[in-house]
Scaffold this active site. Structure first.
Site, short mmCIF file in Angstrom:
data_model
loop_
_atom_site.label_atom_id
_atom_site.label_comp_id
_atom_site.label_asym_id
_atom_site.label_seq_id
_atom_site.Cartn_x
_atom_site.Cartn_y
_atom_site.Cartn_z
N GLU A 1 -16.95 5.93 -14.26
CA GLU A 1 -18.40 6.05 -14.38
C GLU A 1 -19.02 6.85 -13.25
O GLU A 1 -20.00 7.57 -13.44
CB GLU A 1 -19.04 4.67 -14.44
CG GLU A 1 -18.81 3.92 -15.75
CD GLU A 1 -17.39 3.40 -15.91
OE1 GLU A 1 -16.64 3.40 -14.92
OE2 GLU A 1 -17.04 2.99 -17.03
N ASP B 1 -22.96 -3.06 -17.81
CA ASP B 1 -22.15 -3.76 -16.82
C ASP B 1 -21.29 -2.81 -16.00
O ASP B 1 -20.89 -3.14 -14.89
CB ASP B 1 -21.23 -4.75 -17.54
CG ASP B 1 -21.96 -5.59 -18.56
OD1 ASP B 1 -21.97 -6.81 -18.43
OD2 ASP B 1 -22.54 -5.02 -19.51
N HIS C 1 -20.01 -8.12 -20.22
CA HIS C 1 -20.42 -7.30 -21.37
C HIS C 1 -21.80 -7.75 -21.85
O HIS C 1 -22.13 -7.64 -23.02
CB HIS C 1 -19.41 -7.39 -22.52
CG HIS C 1 -18.07 -6.81 -22.21
ND1 HIS C 1 -17.11 -7.48 -21.48
CD2 HIS C 1 -17.51 -5.60 -22.50
CE1 HIS C 1 -16.03 -6.73 -21.35
NE2 HIS C 1 -16.25 -5.58 -21.96
C1 LIG Z 1 -15.47 0.25 -15.28
C2 LIG Z 1 -15.20 0.07 -16.74
N1 LIG Z 1 -15.57 1.03 -17.59
C3 LIG Z 1 -15.37 0.90 -18.91
C4 LIG Z 1 -14.76 -0.22 -19.40
C5 LIG Z 1 -14.55 -0.38 -20.91
N2 LIG Z 1 -13.12 -0.36 -21.21
C6 LIG Z 1 -12.42 -1.49 -21.34
S1 LIG Z 1 -10.79 -1.20 -21.52
C7 LIG Z 1 -11.02 0.47 -21.49
C8 LIG Z 1 -9.83 1.38 -21.62
C9 LIG Z 1 -8.78 1.09 -20.61
O1 LIG Z 1 -7.70 1.95 -20.81
P1 LIG Z 1 -6.39 1.82 -19.93
O2 LIG Z 1 -6.74 1.74 -18.50
O3 LIG Z 1 -5.46 2.90 -20.33
O4 LIG Z 1 -5.80 0.40 -20.31
P2 LIG Z 1 -5.29 -0.08 -21.74
O5 LIG Z 1 -6.45 -0.77 -22.38
O6 LIG Z 1 -4.84 1.12 -22.49
O7 LIG Z 1 -4.17 -1.01 -21.43
C10 LIG Z 1 -12.35 0.78 -21.33
C11 LIG Z 1 -12.89 2.14 -21.27
C12 LIG Z 1 -14.39 -1.20 -18.47
N3 LIG Z 1 -13.81 -2.34 -18.85
N4 LIG Z 1 -14.62 -1.03 -17.16
#
Ligand SMILES: Cc1ncc(C[n+]2csc(CCOP(=O)(O)OP(=O)(O)O)c2C)c(N)n1
Ligand SMILES: Cc1ncc(C[n+]2csc(CCOP(=O)(O)OP(=O)(O)O)c2C)c(N)n1
Ligand SMILES: [Mg+2]
Ligand SMILES: [Mg+2]
Lengths: 327, 326, 326, 327
Positions: free
Chosen positions: C60, C85, C129
Site C-alpha cells: 500500500e 484497514d 476488515h
Molecule cells: C497490508 C495488506 N494489504 C492487503 C491485504 C489483503 N490480502 C489478503 S491476502 C492477500 C494476498 C496475499 O498473497 P501472498 O502473500 O502471496 O499469500 P498467499 O495468500 O498467496 O498465501 C491480500 C492482498 C492484506 N491482508 N494486508
C-alpha cells in the site's frame, strides 16, 4: 537429526489431519455455518516439514493465515480450529475476536498475528533480537506468502535479522499468486529466495510439496540460527489449489488446467509418494489415518456446534493488560 | 533537590530503569554512540553497552515492529523515534499491532513498551521537524503521555517503562533545555492517568499539555495581574484521559479553554471539547473554546511564518481574557 | 432513471472518468484481471487495458507513493486500497506527502488523485476488515469524502477524480450491494464540500455519513411514527467539513446527535461536537450527544460481539429519543 | 555522448560553485545568520556527474537534502540558495515554508521533497510509471543516502521500478554514515549496489569523487532507461567530510584521521586531478573560477540579506490548489 519412521508417519498424519480439517471448513462454509474460510490446502508439506525441524513448544513462531497445518503440528486441536471458524467461546486464537485463521497459541509460542500482511515478520525479527539479547537457546520461525514480500515491512524485518545476525528463519510459501496477482507482477526475480542476496543472508528454494525436503532444508537453517550463524530465507514452492479464500472465485484469473497441474503436484500426494518410497507409509496405514481423521473432524464439528458463543459482556475487554481476566 | 532540565529528567529516568530492570533496552537511530540527536541517551551506551542501547537501521517501521517483537518475548523496549514527524512509517505497527495486541489475543499476548518521540514547533524546524502527532494515536489500546516539566517527565517515563501496555511518550522538544524544575534524588514515579491542576482558579479552566501547558502557566500569571483567575490543568495523560478532573474543573469555573499546538481542526482538543459539551453542559457559562495551530499542513519555516503559526503565552492570555469576559 | 447499487455507481463513475480523461488510471491490488475483490473495477481491465487498470504489487505504501509520483507528473491516479484497514502502511505517504505537497511547495507541485477504500463493519470482518479510519486523516491538505447512496457516490467520485487535490474516498462496504438508489443516465457531478439535509425535522439534528447515515434515515422514520421529527444531515464531505450547514441545522433544532461507527473517543465526531459547542452554544437546548462504536481496538468477529459493537438503527433511534426528550 | 573540454570545465565549475556556496552556508550559520545547514560537501562529483548525463530541464529529478551541487547543475541560482537558507521571500523551493535544502524547482522538473527519507524514491517510481504510460522520451533520477535504503519505502520504490521496467535511476550516495550510524549497522551487504540483485535490476558501484566516472556509469544507466531497458541502481561512494548537519558534532562517533582520509579523497580534489590529467583544467583556470565563485557567492549573500521576509499574510496558503496564487 535423522527422522524415525514413526516421526515420518506422524508428519504425514499431521498433514492429512490439517487437510481434512481444511476441507471440512469449505463444507461448513457452503452449508452457511461459517462466514469465512481461507485455506492452507497445498501448503501442508511446507508447514509440517518446517514445524518438525523446530523444537516445538520451545522455539517461537509468527505464522500467517494459511498455516493451519503448522498450527496443528504445534498442537492446535481440531476442536479449537472449528471453534474459531464459528467464533465460539473458548477458541484460543483470540477469544472469538479475530476472524478464523488469525492464529495465536500462547502455549506453543505461536504469536498472535493480524491481517495486514508481513507485519508478523517484523515481530519475528524482534523476537530474534530478544532471544539473542537474553542468550536463549531458541530460534524463531516466520512465514508469509510471496506477494507479501513486496511489503516494505518484510524487507525491514529481513534486513534487521541480517544486520544483527538474528536466529530467524523466514519462510516464503510461494504459491505463485497473491489473490489474483501472479508473482511476476510482484517481483522481478524468478524466486523469492533470490531476494536474500540483496539483503546479505542465505536464501534457498525448496519443493514445498515434499515434506522431507522441506524438513532437511529447514533443519539446516534452524541449526545455523541456533548456533549463531544468523537468519535464512527459505522459499517453499507450493500450490494453491483452492481459490484465495471463500470470498474468491479464481476462475476469472487462472485456467482450470493450471489448477489441475497444481493438484498433480499436491503436497499430500507428493509427500505420500516420497514416504511410501521410503517404506514408512502404505495404503493400509493411510486408510487408518483417514478413518481417524474423519472421526476427529466429525467430533470437532460436533463439539464446536454444541459450544456457546462468548458472553457479550466480555466484548469490551481486555483493551489494556489491567483488564485481562485469566481463566 | 536539584534543578534539572526536561531532557536531563528524561535521561535520568531511562538510566534508572536500565539499571533497575535487565529487560529494559533502548533502540533507535543514533541513540547509541552518539547519545541521541538531542542527547537524551547521552552516556547510556558507554554505561550499558551496545546490547542495551541499540543503534537501529534508519527505519521507523522496524524500530517499532522489532520493539513489539521483543516486548512479545517479555523484554521492555524503549523505542526512540528521532522526531515525532518520522513516526508515520511506524503507524501500521503502532496502530494495527501494538494497540490491538492485548485485545485481539484476549490478553494472551501483550506488548510492554514505550515509544519516545520529541514533538512540537517553535524551533525553526519547518513542516517536518515540528509536528504534533498525538491526535493520530488517540486509539484504544495505546496510552499517550506528554509531560510538561522535569518532575513529571521523569516520574511518568518511569511509569511508562513499567506499564504493561504500549505507551507513546511525546516530549516537547522546545522545552528540552528551556524548561527546568526540581527533581528529588530518590526513586519516585508519577502515575499514568491523572491530570494535574497546576494552578487553581475560579474564572475559567485552561486545559493544556506539554509546551502549551508551560505557556498556559505564564498566561495565567499575566491574567492574575489583571484580576482574572485562570485555573490551569495539565492533562499529562492524553489517552485514556482523566475526564473526571476535567469535568470537575469546568463545573467549578463554568468556562473551558483548550490549548494545543497541533492544527485546530481534527486536533486532540476536539475530544476534550466534545466531552465537556456532553457531560458538563449545564455547568457551562460560555462556549467551549479551543486555541490551537491554524489549519495549514505544518509549521512553516520562515520566522514570521513560524511566529504566526505557534501558540504562545500572549495568544493564550488573549483567548482566556475574551472567554473570561464572555 | 435506473436503480443501481452503491458499488455499481462507483464502478460507473470510474468507467466514465476513464473514458473521459486519458490521464485517469486505476492502480491497486487485484483491480485488474480480477476486477477488485469487491468487483468495483469489474470489466474495466478488459475495456481499458493493463496500462489504465494496473495490478500493483501487494504494498500500500507504494500504491500511494507511486500514485503521488504519477500525479506530480500530471496524471490522475485512482489508488485503490483493498480495505481501509490496510491504509496504515501508506500513512506516511498520504499524511506527509500528499497532504503537504501543495502547501510545502507554495503551489508549485500538486497531486490530483483519489484514494478509494472500502470501510466499516458489520460484515463479519473482525478487527482487520471492519475499520473506520476517517479520523486519522482529518488533516489540512486532504479532502475526505464518504458517500451514503448511489447518486452521491457516483457524483462525488467523479468530482474527486477531477479535483486538483488528493481526495480520500471511503466507501461503506456493507452498503455496496445493500444500498440502492436512482442514478440518472447522463453526466452529472456532486460537489465536494456541501453537506446535505436529507430529511428535514425540527426536534433534533442527526449528523451522520456513510452506512450510519443510511441507518439514521431509518431511525428518523421510526421516530416520526412516535411524533419525533428528527432532521438528518448527511455530512458527505468530512474534510473540509460544511460547518455552515451543521450550525444552521443545530440553530433550528437546538439539539445535536452525531453518529459514527468508529470508536467514540478520538473518533471523527469529536470535531463536529466541538464545533457545535463553540459556535452554536447559545442555540443548544441539550448536551451535544455522540453515538459511536465502543472504545475497543476493533470490531470483534463473533456474532454477538459484532452486534454489540455496531451502531444500528435501533441504537440511533434510542439515543435520538433520549435527546429529544431532554 | 562524448564530453567536450568545455563541458568538462563547466562540470568542474558547477562543483566548485556548489562547494563555495556550501562553505558559505557554514559561515553564515556560525555568524548566527541562519538557523540550519546540511551540507553536500564531498558529494559534488556524484551529483554533477549524474546531472550532466541527464537531459536537464527535460528529464525529471526527485532529489534529497545533500543535492546542492545537483540543484546548481539544474539551474538553481546562488541567490535562490541563500534566500532559502534565510527563509526569505522569493526562495523557489517552498516560498520559505520548508527548511533549507528541502529542494524543489519546478522549472527544472526537480520535485519538492520532504524530510522523511526515501519518500522521494517512491515518487520517482510513480513519475517513471507516468513517463512510461504517456510514452514520453524521459527518465527520472532519484537520490538518497545509504542509510535511507534501510527504509521499506526505498525497497518498494525499487521493486516497482524493477517489476514494471520503469525509466528510473536510483543513486545511493554512500558516505558510510547515517548521522552517526555506520553502514555496517544498516546493511549486511558490503555495497548498497549489492541490493540490486535481490530486486532484479542492474546495480553498480562507482567512485563518487570522480565526476567523469560517475558521468560514464550514469550515462549508461540513462541510456538503458530511455531505451526501455528499465531501472538501474547506482551506488556512488562519497565522503561526508562535514558533520551530518549544523546540529551535529561528529567527533563523538568518528576519528579525525578518518575525516582527514576523506579529505584526501575529496570530490573537488580528485575530480580536479582527473580533469587536469585530461588537460582540460589547469591552475589558472581554477583560479579564475575561484574568483568568479567568490563574487557570485558574495553577491548572493548580499542580495539575500537585503531581501524581505515573506509577508505573513501568505502563511495560511495554499493548503489546497484552489488557493494557489500565481505570480
Ligand atoms: C497490508 C495488506 N494489504 C492487503 C491485504 C489483503 N490480502 C489478503 S491476502 C492477500 C494476498 C496475499 O498473497 P501472498 O502473500 O502471496 O499469500 P498467499 O495468500 O498467496 O498465501 C491480500 C492482498 C492484506 N491482508 N494486508
Ligand atoms: C524517516 C526519517 N527518519 C529519520 C530522519 C532523521 N535523519 C535525517 S538524515 C538522517 C540520516 C540519513 O543518512 P543517509 O541516508 O546515509 O544519508 P546522508 O545524510 O548520510 O547523506 C536521519 C536519521 C529522517 N529525516 N527521516
Ligand atoms: Mg501467494
Ligand atoms: Mg549516509
Amino acid at each position: 537429526m535423522a527422522l524415525t519412521a514413526e516421526i515420518k508417519r506422524e508428519m504425514y498424519w499431521t498433514m492429512l489431519l490439517a487437510r481434512r480439517l481444511d476441507e471440512r471448513a469449505w463444507v461448513l462454509h457452503r452449508q452457511g455455518k461459517i462466514a469465512f474460510h481461507i485455506s492452507g490446502i497445498g501448503h501442508e508439506a511446507a508447514q509440517v516439514g518446517a514445524a518438525y525441524a523446530l523444537r516445538r513448544g520451545e522455539d517461537w513462531v509468527t505464522p500467517y493465515y494459511r498455516d493451519l497445518a503448522l498450527m496443528v503440528a504445534l498442537g492446535y486441536t481440531p476442536t479449537e480450529f472449528i471453534l474459531s471458524l464459528m467464533g465460539k467461546a473458548g477458541e484460543p486464537n483470540s477469544g472469538a475476536r479475530q476472524m478464523p485463521s488469525h492464529w495465536s497459541l500462547r502455549r506453543a509460542n505461536a504469536v498472535s498475528h493480524s491481517a495486514p500482511v508481513a507485519t508478523q515478520c517484523v515481530h519475528a525479527a524482534g523476537i530474534g533480537l530478544a532471544i539473542k539479547l537474553r542468550g536463549d537457546d531458541r530460534v524463531v520461525f516466520t512465514t508469509l506468502g510471496e506477494g507479501s514480500t513486496s511489503q516494505g515491512e518484510w524487507y525491514e524485518a529481513v534486513n534487521w535479522a541480517a544486520v544483527h545476525q538474528l536466529p530467524v528463519i523466514f519462510m516464503v510459501q510461494n504459491n505463485q499468486y497473491a489473490i489474483s496477482v501472479p508473482s511476476a507482477k510482484q517481483m522481478a526475480v524468478p524466486s523469492a529466495a533470490d531476494k536474500a542476496c540483496g539483503l546479505g543472508l542465505r536464501g534457498l528454494s525448496v519443493d514445498g510439496s515434499n515434506v522431507l525436503e522441506v524438513y532437511n532444508v529447514m533443519s539446516e537453517a534452524v541449526e545455523r540460527a541456533r548456533s549463531g550463524g544468523g537468519p535464512t530465507l527459505i522459499e517453499a514452492r507450493v500450490n494453491r489449489i483452492t481459490p484465495h479464500s471463500s470470498d474468491d472465485d479464481d476462475r476469472s484469473y487462472r485456467s482450470r488446467e493450471e489448477v489441475e497441474e497444481g493438484k498433480r503436484n499436491d503436497a499430500i500426494l507428493i509427500s505420500r509418494q516420497v514416504l511410501e518410497k521410503e517404506g514408512v507409509l502404505n495404503a493400509k496405514l493411510v486408510e487408518e489415518m483417514e478413518t481417524k481423521a474423519k472421526e476427529m473432524v466429525d467430533a470437532a464439528v460436533a463439539a464446536a456446534e454444541a459450544a456457546p458463543y462468548p458472553d457479550v459482556s466480555e466484548a469490551a475487554y481486555p483493551v489494556y493488560v489491567e483488564e485481562v481476566r485469566r481463566g | 533537590m536539584a534543578e534539572i532540565t526536561l531532557i536531563e529528567a528524561i535521561r535520568q529516568a531511562m538510566d534508572e530503569e536500565l539499571a533497575r530492570d535487565p529487560d529494559v533496552f533502548i533502540v533507535g537511530e543514533d541513540v547509541g554512540v552518539r547519545g541521541g540527536v538531542f542527547r537524551a541517551t547521552q552516556g547510556l551506551y558507554d554505561k550499558y553497552g551496545s546490547e542495551r542501547v541499540i543503534d537501529s537501521p534508519l527505519a521507523e517501521l522496524s524500530i517499532a515492529g522489532v520493539g513489539i517483537g521483543a516486548a512479545l518475548y517479555g523484554m521492555k523496549p524503549i523505542c526512540e523515534i528521532q522526531f515525532a514527524d518520522f513516526i508515520a512509517p511506524a503507524f501500521n505497527q503502532i496502530i494495527n499491532e501494538a494497540a490491538k495486541m492485548c485485545y485481539r489475543s484476549n490478553g494472551e499476548w501483550t506488548v510492554p513498551m514505550v515509544f519516545r518521540a520529541p514533538y512540537g514547533g517553535g524551533i525553526s524546524g519547518g513542516l517536518y521537524h515540528s509536528q504534533s502527532v498525538e491526535a493520530f494515536f488517540t486509539t484504544p489500546g495505546l496510552k499517550i503521555v506528554i509531560p510538561s516539566n522535569p518532575y513529571d517527565a521523569k516520574g511518568l517515563l518511569k511509569s511508562a517503562v513499567r506499564d504493561p501496555n504500549p505507551v507513546l511518550f511525546f516530549e516537547p522538544k522546545k522545552g528540552y533545555r528551556l524548561i527546568k524544575g526540581e527533581v528529588p534524588e530518590g526513586e519516585y514515579t508519577v502515575p499514568i492517568g491523572p491530570a494535574a491542576v497546576t494552578r487553581p482558579g475560579s474564572d475559567l479552566s485552561i486545559f493544556a499539555y506539554g509546551m502549551m501547558h508551560y505557556y498556559a502557566l505564564q498566561a495565567a500569571e499575566e491574567l492574575a495581574g489583571e484580576g482574572i483567575q485562570a485555573e490551569v490543568v495539565d492533562l499529562r495523560t492524553l489517552y485514556p484521559v482523566d475526564r473526571a478532573t476535567i469535568l470537575e474543573s469546568v463545573r467549578r469555573t463554568g468556562k473551558a479553554l483548550i490549548v494545543h499546538e497541533d492544527n485546530l481542526t481534527g486536533g486532540y482538543g476536539a475530544e476534550i471539547a466534545a466531552t465537556i459539551a456532553e457531560h458538563a453542559f449545564t455547568d457551562l457559562d460560555a462556549p467551549v473554546r479551543r486555541l490551537a495551530g491554524p489549519d495549514v499542513p505544518g509549521v512553516p519555516f520562515s520566522h514570521p511564518f513560524q511566529d504566526w503559526f505557534m501558540v504562545n503565552p500572549q495568544k493564550i492570555a488573549s483567548a482566556a481574557r475574551d472567554l473570561a469576559r464572555y
